[in-house]
Design a protein around this motif. Sequence first.
Motif, PDB file in Angstrom:
ATOM      1  N   VAL A 385      46.585  36.627  60.775  1.00  7.01           N
ATOM      2  CA  VAL A 385      47.424  36.484  59.596  1.00  7.01           C
ATOM      3  C   VAL A 385      48.859  36.858  59.954  1.00  7.01           C
ATOM      4  CG1 VAL A 385      45.549  36.949  57.969  1.00  7.01           C
ATOM      5  CG2 VAL A 385      46.979  38.827  58.780  1.00  7.01           C
ATOM      6  N   ALA A 386      49.820  36.333  59.179  1.00  5.45           N
ATOM      7  CA  ALA A 386      51.239  36.661  59.337  1.00  5.45           C
ATOM      8  C   ALA A 386      51.969  36.092  58.138  1.00  5.45           C
ATOM      9  CB  ALA A 386      51.790  36.109  60.641  1.00  5.45           C
ATOM     10  N   ASP A 387      53.260  36.377  58.043  1.00  2.00           N
ATOM     11  CA  ASP A 387      54.040  35.780  56.964  1.00  2.00           C
ATOM     12  C   ASP A 387      54.147  34.270  57.151  1.00  2.00           C
ATOM     13  OD1 ASP A 387      54.294  38.294  55.997  1.00  2.00           O
ATOM     14  OD2 ASP A 387      56.473  38.440  56.222  1.00  2.00           O
ATOM     15  N   THR A 400      49.173  26.892  71.920  1.00  2.00           N
ATOM     16  CA  THR A 400      49.760  28.192  71.611  1.00  2.00           C
ATOM     17  C   THR A 400      49.900  28.349  70.098  1.00  2.00           C
ATOM     18  OG1 THR A 400      51.974  27.268  71.850  1.00  2.00           O
ATOM     19  CG2 THR A 400      51.060  28.424  73.763  1.00  2.00           C
ATOM     20  N   MET A 401      49.948  29.619  69.668  1.00  2.00           N
ATOM     21  CA  MET A 401      50.149  29.921  68.257  1.00  2.00           C
ATOM     22  C   MET A 401      51.183  31.029  68.133  1.00  2.00           C
ATOM     23  SD  MET A 401      47.394  31.226  65.413  1.00  2.00           S
ATOM     24  CE  MET A 401      46.366  29.786  65.672  1.00  2.00           C
ATOM     25  N   HIS A 402      52.169  30.812  67.246  1.00  2.00           N
ATOM     26  CA  HIS A 402      53.243  31.775  67.031  1.00  2.00           C
ATOM     27  C   HIS A 402      53.113  32.358  65.632  1.00  2.00           C
ATOM     28  CE1 HIS A 402      55.278  30.308  70.696  1.00  2.00           C
ATOM     29  NE2 HIS A 402      54.810  29.139  70.307  1.00  2.00           N
ATOM     30  N   MET A 403      53.031  33.704  65.571  1.00  2.00           N
ATOM     31  CA  MET A 403      52.848  34.404  64.303  1.00  2.00           C
ATOM     32  C   MET A 403      54.077  35.281  64.071  1.00  2.00           C
ATOM     33  SD  MET A 403      48.903  35.456  65.163  1.00  2.00           S
ATOM     34  CE  MET A 403      48.643  36.368  63.659  1.00  2.00           C
ATOM     35  N   HIS A 404      54.775  35.028  62.950  1.00  2.00           N
ATOM     36  CA  HIS A 404      56.047  35.699  62.702  1.00  2.00           C
ATOM     37  C   HIS A 404      55.954  36.660  61.521  1.00  2.00           C
ATOM     38  CE1 HIS A 404      58.177  33.023  65.493  1.00  2.00           C
ATOM     39  NE2 HIS A 404      57.397  32.071  65.016  1.00  2.00           N
ATOM     40  N   VAL A 405      56.414  37.898  61.749  1.00  3.34           N
ATOM     41  CA  VAL A 405      56.552  38.946  60.725  1.00  3.34           C
ATOM     42  C   VAL A 405      55.177  39.353  60.167  1.00  3.34           C
ATOM     43  CG1 VAL A 405      57.717  39.699  58.620  1.00  3.34           C
ATOM     44  CG2 VAL A 405      58.819  38.020  60.120  1.00  3.34           C
ATOM     45  N   ASN A 406      54.924  40.651  60.271  1.00  6.17           N
ATOM     46  CA  ASN A 406      53.652  41.213  59.783  1.00  6.17           C
ATOM     47  C   ASN A 406      52.440  40.500  60.387  1.00  6.17           C
ATOM     48  OD1 ASN A 406      54.936  43.114  58.020  1.00  6.17           O
ATOM     49  ND2 ASN A 406      55.279  41.452  56.568  1.00  6.17           N
ATOM     50  N   ALA A 407      52.551  40.205  61.680  1.00  4.66           N
ATOM     51  CA  ALA A 407      51.450  39.534  62.369  1.00  4.66           C
ATOM     52  C   ALA A 407      50.294  40.508  62.578  1.00  4.66           C
ATOM     53  CB  ALA A 407      51.932  38.990  63.704  1.00  4.66           C
ATOM     54  N   PHE A 408      49.074  40.032  62.329  1.00  2.00           N
ATOM     55  CA  PHE A 408      47.895  40.914  62.352  1.00  2.00           C
ATOM     56  C   PHE A 408      46.710  40.097  62.852  1.00  2.00           C
ATOM     57  CE2 PHE A 408      46.661  45.001  60.034  1.00  2.00           C
ATOM     58  CZ  PHE A 408      45.492  45.164  60.734  1.00  2.00           C
ATOM     59  N   VAL A 409      46.049  40.629  63.917  1.00  2.00           N
ATOM     60  CA  VAL A 409      44.859  39.976  64.473  1.00  2.00           C
ATOM     61  C   VAL A 409      43.689  40.936  64.369  1.00  2.00           C
ATOM     62  CG1 VAL A 409      43.787  38.915  66.493  1.00  2.00           C
ATOM     63  CG2 VAL A 409      46.237  38.584  66.059  1.00  2.00           C
ATOM     64  N   ILE A 410      42.588  40.437  63.823  1.00  2.00           N
ATOM     65  CA  ILE A 410      41.366  41.231  63.712  1.00  2.00           C
ATOM     66  C   ILE A 410      40.272  40.494  64.473  1.00  2.00           C
ATOM     67  CG2 ILE A 410      39.662  42.263  62.172  1.00  2.00           C
ATOM     68  CD1 ILE A 410      41.757  42.191  59.944  1.00  2.00           C
TER      69      ILE A 410
END
Length: 525
Positions: A385-387, A400-410
Amino acid sequence: MQHRLNIQFNYFCKMITSMFLRISLIILLVMGFLNGGDCFAQTPSEKIELIQAGALMGSEGKEAYVKLKDHVIFKQGEMFLYCDSAFQYAKTNYVEAFGHVRLVQGDTLTMTCNKLEYDGNTKKAKAIGDVILIDKQTILKTTALNYDREGKNVSYFSGANISDKGNNLTSTIGVYNTGTKIFTFKKNVHITNPGQGFLLDADTLQYNSQSRLATFRGETKITTKDGVIKSKEGSYNTATSVMYFGGRAQVFSGDNTISGNKIDYDEKTKLGVVTGEVKIENKKDSITVLGQHAKYTGKNGYSIVSGNPLMYQVNNTDTLFLKADTLVSINDTIKKIKLLKAYYHVQLFRKDMQARCDSLVYNFYDSTIYLYTNPVLWNGENQLVADSIWMVQKNGKMHTMHMHVNAFVISKDTIDNFNQIKGRQITAFFANNHISKILVEGNAESIYHALEGEKKLMGVNKAEAGSIVVLFKDDKLSTITYVTKPDAAFIPPQELKPEDVKLKGFKWRIKERPTKETVIGTNLK
């Protein structure tokens, strides 16, 4: 002396001819009276009147007639009939005309032919040979034609060619109402307009020469500069280029095929509306879009699909499904923009990846998908998840995957513990559509559950660092490497507190994970 005798003889011949014409006409009238007074039974408007003839011969056979020659003219009401020669049957009020035949009705309709048979009682004519009918700007050419003056109908059964205000029409069978100016065509119907560049082929068609509206039934095909349209019913205004199609219509344009229960299209503005079981297919990109309502603007390649829309794209052996409230497609070949936008309650499903967000943009030129507004994505046992999230595909696979701001991996382990990584920005790398490595940059935090034999918890490693590199194996977090010196702590199981096993912002959203059934719904049933 001889010259004077010739003049006198010629004068004598003219007198004899004139007397013969008068006597023949008197005989014709007397014969009509003796045979029941048929001539007097008809009103002057119904009787075929002989206006002019250069020569006349009579016959008293079973069907009495007069043979007329040289500049013959008949009249009945507002109709005039001209020809080289004719047989006139006074008793039956019937005329057979031959040679340079010309029928003139009022000040609008003219018909020419080689031979014409006309019944003055029924006011019906049959024209044969090189028939040409002209009604103002409408010109009809055929080999044989029936004309009903009373019913104001013209009909043919052996093919005809019609020219009308730039339109050329042909068919095997046709009926033309000279009052309403409406044609009804059947069998092998074709309409062309070289100026507008269209061709219409139909089985049955009605054409109004005043409004220039063509209404068709049965299998119909329209070819324009923009593509081909097939339908079983509809209309085409050849003056305004506005079209309507029903009966499960199809539009073929370039790599795209559009079908629906009903299609309205304005060729000049390039605006189209499709309703009812809409289906849009693009062969080049292997994409299909389904919905209940679609609007299309051809000038800028902009279309909107609503009504439970679904997009699916086939890649190799897998298919990407996308569902939203509204799908918007932009295809600008000049600016090289090719996008699919999805708005509200967006869901994605592919075997190796599922996602949710509130808005999405799919750029087909670089195969990048952008997810906005509370996006969440699942890959195997991993939740991301991210913004905002954007992922790049290569050859139909995630790269590839780019996650911006408040990026969270579970990442869920084998005994249902949640390994967690968060940071300001995360970049995920994929191999065969599975996460292989993650790079966390800025305010990196991690929680990693150390296991013995994948079944026994040894403790929790909790750390903070500027950057972290995480490796994955079989969709599970394998090792963590801290690029900068971490602030770390290893907590044994007996010392664990609830706040030690969850980072701030932790939320396991597995119940929101789309399935193929929830995404497809009833669209493909």
